[in-house]
Design a protein around this motif. Structure first.
Motif, PDB file in Angstrom:
ATOM      1  N   GLU A  66       0.772  -1.266  -0.001  1.00 30.90           N
ATOM      2  CA  GLU A  66      -0.032  -0.130   0.111  1.00 30.90           C
ATOM      3  C   GLU A  66       0.879   1.327   0.024  1.00 30.90           C
ATOM      4  N   MET A  67       0.330   2.386  -0.421  1.00 26.92           N
ATOM      5  CA  MET A  67       1.206   3.634  -0.559  1.00 26.92           C
ATOM      6  C   MET A  67       0.056   4.727  -0.281  1.00 26.92           C
ATOM      7  N   PRO A  68       0.278   5.439   0.841  1.00 28.56           N
ATOM      8  CA  PRO A  68      -0.641   6.616   0.862  1.00 28.56           C
ATOM      9  C   PRO A  68      -0.561   7.699   0.033  1.00 28.56           C
ATOM     10  N   LEU A  69      -1.358   8.388  -0.452  1.00 28.19           N
ATOM     11  CA  LEU A  69      -1.119   9.587  -1.388  1.00 28.19           C
ATOM     12  C   LEU A  69      -0.277  10.576  -0.863  1.00 28.19           C
ATOM     13  N   VAL A  70      -0.497  10.832   0.563  1.00 28.81           N
ATOM     14  CA  VAL A  70       0.438  11.872   0.989  1.00 28.81           C
ATOM     15  C   VAL A  70       1.343  11.119   1.859  1.00 28.81           C
ATOM     16  N   GLU A  71       2.654  11.070   1.565  1.00 27.91           N
ATOM     17  CA  GLU A  71       3.569  10.134   2.551  1.00 27.91           C
ATOM     18  C   GLU A  71       4.318  11.276   3.371  1.00 27.91           C
ATOM     19  N   GLU A  72       4.279  10.862   4.510  1.00 30.67           N
ATOM     20  CA  GLU A  72       5.125  11.479   5.786  1.00 30.67           C
ATOM     21  C   GLU A  72       5.949  10.773   6.263  1.00 30.67           C
ATOM     22  N   GLY A  73       7.071  11.188   6.838  1.00 34.09           N
ATOM     23  CA  GLY A  73       7.978  10.463   7.725  1.00 34.09           C
ATOM     24  C   GLY A  73       9.175  11.188   8.258  1.00 34.09           C
ATOM     25  N   ARG A 105       7.255  15.375   3.690  1.00 32.00           N
ATOM     26  CA  ARG A 105       5.836  15.090   3.234  1.00 32.00           C
ATOM     27  C   ARG A 105       6.000  15.333   1.553  1.00 32.00           C
ATOM     28  N   VAL A 106       5.512  14.103   0.877  1.00 29.88           N
ATOM     29  CA  VAL A 106       5.506  14.089  -0.200  1.00 29.88           C
ATOM     30  C   VAL A 106       3.884  13.804  -0.867  1.00 29.88           C
ATOM     31  N   GLU A 107       3.695  14.446  -1.610  1.00 31.62           N
ATOM     32  CA  GLU A 107       2.297  14.191  -2.288  1.00 31.62           C
ATOM     33  C   GLU A 107       2.360  13.232  -3.607  1.00 31.62           C
ATOM     34  N   HIS A 108       1.927  12.067  -3.813  1.00 33.59           N
ATOM     35  CA  HIS A 108       1.970  11.426  -4.826  1.00 33.59           C
ATOM     36  C   HIS A 108       0.782  11.342  -5.742  1.00 33.59           C
ATOM     37  N   SER A 109       0.823  11.314  -6.949  1.00 40.10           N
ATOM     38  CA  SER A 109      -0.368  11.314  -7.976  1.00 40.10           C
ATOM     39  C   SER A 109      -0.759   9.718  -7.827  1.00 40.10           C
ATOM     40  N   ARG A 110      -1.710   9.686  -8.306  1.00 42.28           N
ATOM     41  CA  ARG A 110      -2.619   8.051  -8.058  1.00 42.28           C
ATOM     42  C   ARG A 110      -1.572   7.155  -8.790  1.00 42.28           C
ATOM     43  N   GLU A 111      -1.262   7.417 -10.062  1.00 43.86           N
ATOM     44  CA  GLU A 111      -0.496   6.592 -10.741  1.00 43.86           C
ATOM     45  C   GLU A 111       0.986   6.236  -9.980  1.00 43.86           C
ATOM     46  N   THR A 159     -11.591  -0.433  -1.265  1.00 43.51           N
ATOM     47  CA  THR A 159     -12.439  -0.706  -0.061  1.00 43.51           C
ATOM     48  C   THR A 159     -14.048  -0.178  -0.047  1.00 43.51           C
ATOM     49  N   GLY A 160     -14.101   0.652  -1.119  1.00 47.49           N
ATOM     50  CA  GLY A 160     -15.429   1.181  -1.121  1.00 47.49           C
ATOM     51  C   GLY A 160     -15.575   2.708  -0.559  1.00 47.49           C
ATOM     52  N   LYS A 161     -14.612   2.634   0.420  1.00 48.10           N
ATOM     53  CA  LYS A 161     -14.744   4.096   0.946  1.00 48.10           C
ATOM     54  C   LYS A 161     -13.567   4.935   0.250  1.00 48.10           C
ATOM     55  N   LYS A 162     -13.534   6.274   0.272  1.00 49.25           N
ATOM     56  CA  LYS A 162     -12.709   7.133  -0.306  1.00 49.25           C
ATOM     57  C   LYS A 162     -11.536   7.324   0.749  1.00 49.25           C
ATOM     58  N   GLU A 163     -10.610   7.185   0.357  1.00 47.71           N
ATOM     59  CA  GLU A 163      -9.256   7.065   1.129  1.00 47.71           C
ATOM     60  C   GLU A 163      -8.112   7.624   0.490  1.00 47.71           C
ATOM     61  N   PRO A 164      -7.237   8.421   1.208  1.00 47.96           N
ATOM     62  CA  PRO A 164      -6.119   8.794   0.515  1.00 47.96           C
ATOM     63  C   PRO A 164      -4.903   7.568   0.636  1.00 47.96           C
ATOM     64  N   LEU A 165      -5.311   6.381   0.008  1.00 46.87           N
ATOM     65  CA  LEU A 165      -4.325   5.200   0.252  1.00 46.87           C
ATOM     66  C   LEU A 165      -4.918   4.411  -1.026  1.00 46.87           C
ATOM     67  N   VAL A 166      -3.488   4.025  -1.699  1.00 49.15           N
ATOM     68  CA  VAL A 166      -3.739   2.886  -2.728  1.00 49.15           C
ATOM     69  C   VAL A 166      -3.353   1.619  -2.333  1.00 49.15           C
ATOM     70  N   ARG A 167      -4.052   0.646  -2.406  1.00 47.28           N
ATOM     71  CA  ARG A 167      -3.860  -0.797  -1.839  1.00 47.28           C
ATOM     72  C   ARG A 167      -3.716  -1.646  -3.063  1.00 47.28           C
ATOM     73  N   VAL A 168      -2.770  -2.376  -3.079  1.00 43.68           N
ATOM     74  CA  VAL A 168      -2.662  -3.565  -4.249  1.00 43.68           C
ATOM     75  C   VAL A 168      -2.428  -4.987  -3.736  1.00 43.68           C
ATOM     76  N   LYS A 169      -2.730  -5.767  -4.471  1.00 42.19           N
ATOM     77  CA  LYS A 169      -2.510  -7.260  -4.013  1.00 42.19           C
ATOM     78  C   LYS A 169      -1.712  -7.807  -5.411  1.00 42.19           C
ATOM     79  N   LEU A 170      -0.722  -8.360  -4.855  1.00 42.93           N
ATOM     80  CA  LEU A 170       0.283  -8.936  -6.181  1.00 42.93           C
ATOM     81  C   LEU A 170      -0.015 -10.297  -5.832  1.00 42.93           C
ATOM     82  N   ALA A 216       3.304   1.365  -4.568  1.00 42.02           N
ATOM     83  CA  ALA A 216       2.587   0.265  -3.786  1.00 42.02           C
ATOM     84  C   ALA A 216       2.984  -1.076  -4.402  1.00 42.02           C
ATOM     85  N   ARG A 217       2.998  -1.084  -5.841  1.00 46.13           N
ATOM     86  CA  ARG A 217       3.389  -2.577  -6.407  1.00 46.13           C
ATOM     87  C   ARG A 217       4.937  -2.757  -6.104  1.00 46.13           C
ATOM     88  N   GLU A 218       5.525  -1.753  -5.977  1.00 50.11           N
ATOM     89  CA  GLU A 218       7.041  -1.975  -5.880  1.00 50.11           C
ATOM     90  C   GLU A 218       7.322  -2.567  -4.590  1.00 50.11           C
TER      91      GLU A 218
END
Lengths: 410, 93
Positions: free
Chosen positions: A269-276, A342-348, A382-393, A354-356
């Protein structure tokens, strides 16, 4: 010039205070007679300080008489004076000689032994073997021959294939290489080949043992694939009862290759807004000395010089003397600056990241040498709108799933 | 013009033609100044006066005076004098 000074020191030199009215004439006369003078300083209207060689003092006395001046010795320098001074302090010389002798004799012994390169054999065993061969802490260096000790240790410890001993100063470095022996105890016990993980058998090749599963079977982890228990071909069914013998199974070590399709699934998974937080690379070291509970700062800042930081502390304790621990510790603290980001990612981009991540995780699980047949990436909603991209490989591989498992013949 | 002056003139002329350095042919002093901390005078004929503000040295064609502060004679040899200190000026008299 420098050479002249060294020579002057070797042959001894003095500094003189000359007093008189015609000091320039004194200097000129000394100079014309080849008496070397240096570091001439004016002390007063009729007094100068000069330096000259020990051998020049006598002729200077003559010159002084002729120029109507007088001189007195201010300071004696150089080797001859050093010797005469030391002659009066015999004990100091004796101490120095004894110190040098002690240094020399102590450095001609081996005091420390260090063993490297052993994995199975303990340090203790190797040190013991080396001791028996004649090298131990406290042995004089002329008492042993390195090549002979190496040979003897090799003879004594057959599990070593090579021993190298290097004497550096008072420390002996023993480097060993162990033989890679096949495990004898494992060898003789009968084994099954069992499945290490669940999968679909594609291919089975039996070298020794009896296949229990066949191609197309689905197996679970731990299931026996090739049995090490070989039953004789069933003669009973064929008929004649005379040949029926109460024959038990033969036990072997099963050998073979079982290839199966295996499926792996990993989540990333990868949040659209990455903080750390991230290290900036600047770091500062602080070294403290701790003596009997008191901390004394030796180097570095008293407080951490950064707003956000991570610190790492290493404590070095003075070696124990007999059973008394010395109350001295050196504490080194390293402060590493960190800075939140703090980095903002585009959805792609988030999807790719996330895939990586999922790929990275899956690579840890898949053993080397397995062939990847298929890979599929699913984005999970997940149905909800969330700032997160989840993938299953999902990855499908073909690999050898056999694993040896010894068993007790019943 | 005396015989001595004529000889000097001839020697100077020869030195000019052959490009021999003056300190060799004419016994002139060679003075090396290292910043304002050191003066080396080669080809001297002895010192005339030495105090910590003035050093006068006899040379072939007269006198060289070194003015300064805290002057000391670092080294005196047959044909070389080295003066150290804070040097303010070197002049010929």
């Amino acid at each position: 010039m420098f050479v002249l000074r060294i020579l002057a020191y070797l042959f001894g030199c003095v500094s003189l205070i000359v007093s008189g009215r015609t000091l320039e004439r004194f200097i000129n006369m000394a100079n014309s007679r080849g008496i070397h003078l240096w570091d001439i300083k004016r002390l007063g209207p009729d007094r100068i300080l000069i330096k000259t060689r020990l051998s020049g003092v006598k002729p200077l006395r003559h010159i002084a008489r002729r120029t109507g001046s007088r001189f007195s010795v201010q300071e004696r320098m150089g080797f001859p004076f050093l010797i005469s001074r030391l002659r009066r302090r015999r004990m100091l010389v004796l101490g120095a000689v004894m110190f040098l002798a002690a240094l020399y004799t102590l450095s001609s012994f081996v005091w420390f032994i260090e063993v490297t390169g052993n994995t199975k054999l303990s340090d203790h065993k190797i040190i013991e073997a080396v001791r028996e061969a004649g090298l131990y802490p406290g042995v004089p260096k002329w008492r042993f021959e390195v090549a002979r000790i190496e040979d003897e240790v090799l003879k004594k410890l057959p599990s070593l294939s090579w021993v190298g001993i290097q004497i550096r100063g008072t420390k002996a470095y023993i480097e060993v290489a162990e033989k890679k022996l096949p495990d004898v105890t494992e060898e003789k016990r009968p084994t099954h080949i069992v499945a290490a993980k669940a999968g679909l058998i594609e291919e089975i090749l039996v070298l020794s043992g009896q296949a229990v599963v066949k191609e197309g079977d689905t197996v679970l982890p731990g299931q026996v694939l090739i049995s090490g228990e070989i039953w004789p071909p069933d003669a009973l069914q064929e008929g004649d009862e005379a040949t029926v013998l109460p024959e038990g199974p033969r036990y072997v070590q099963a050998k073979g290759i079982v290839r199966a399709r295996v499926w792996y699934e990993e989540y990333g998974e990868m949040p659209l807004v990455e903080e750390g937080c991230r290290f900036t690379g600047t770091e500062v070291q602080r070294i403290c000395l701790k003596v009997a509970g008191h901390r004394i700062k030796i180097r570095g800042p008293r407080e951490a010089p950064f707003k956000d930081y991570e610190s790492e502390t290493k404590v070095w304790q003075a070696p124990q003397w007999r059973s008394l621990p010395l109350p001295v510790e050196i504490i080194s603290t390293t402060f590493r600056e960190i800075r939140p980001y703090r980095v903002e990612h585009s959805r792609e981009r988030a999807l790719a990241l996330a895939r990586e991540e999922a790929e990275k995780r899956i690579r840890k699980v898949i053993p080397d040498g397995s062939k990847i047949l298929n890979r599929k990436i699913n984005v999970i909603y997940t149905g909800k709108k969330e700032p997160l991209v989840r993938v299953k490989l999902e990855v499908e591989t073909m690999e050898d799933i056999g694993r040896l498992k010894p068993f007790k013949p019943s | 013009m005396s015989w001595r002056d004529i000889r000097r003139k001839i020697r100077k002329g020869m030195a000019d033609i052959l490009e021999i350095p003056g300190e060799v042919a004419l016994d002139l002093p060679k003075i090396i100044l290292v910043g304002n901390v050191q003066v080396i005078i080669e080809n001297h004929r002895g010192i005339v006066e030495y105090t910590d503000t003035l050093v006068r040295v006899l040379v072939e064609s007269g006198e060289v005076a070194v003015h300064g502060q805290d002057l000391s004679l670092r080294n005196i040899m047959q044909d070389e004098i080295c003066v150290e200190g804070v040097i303010k000026g070197v002049s010929f008299n």
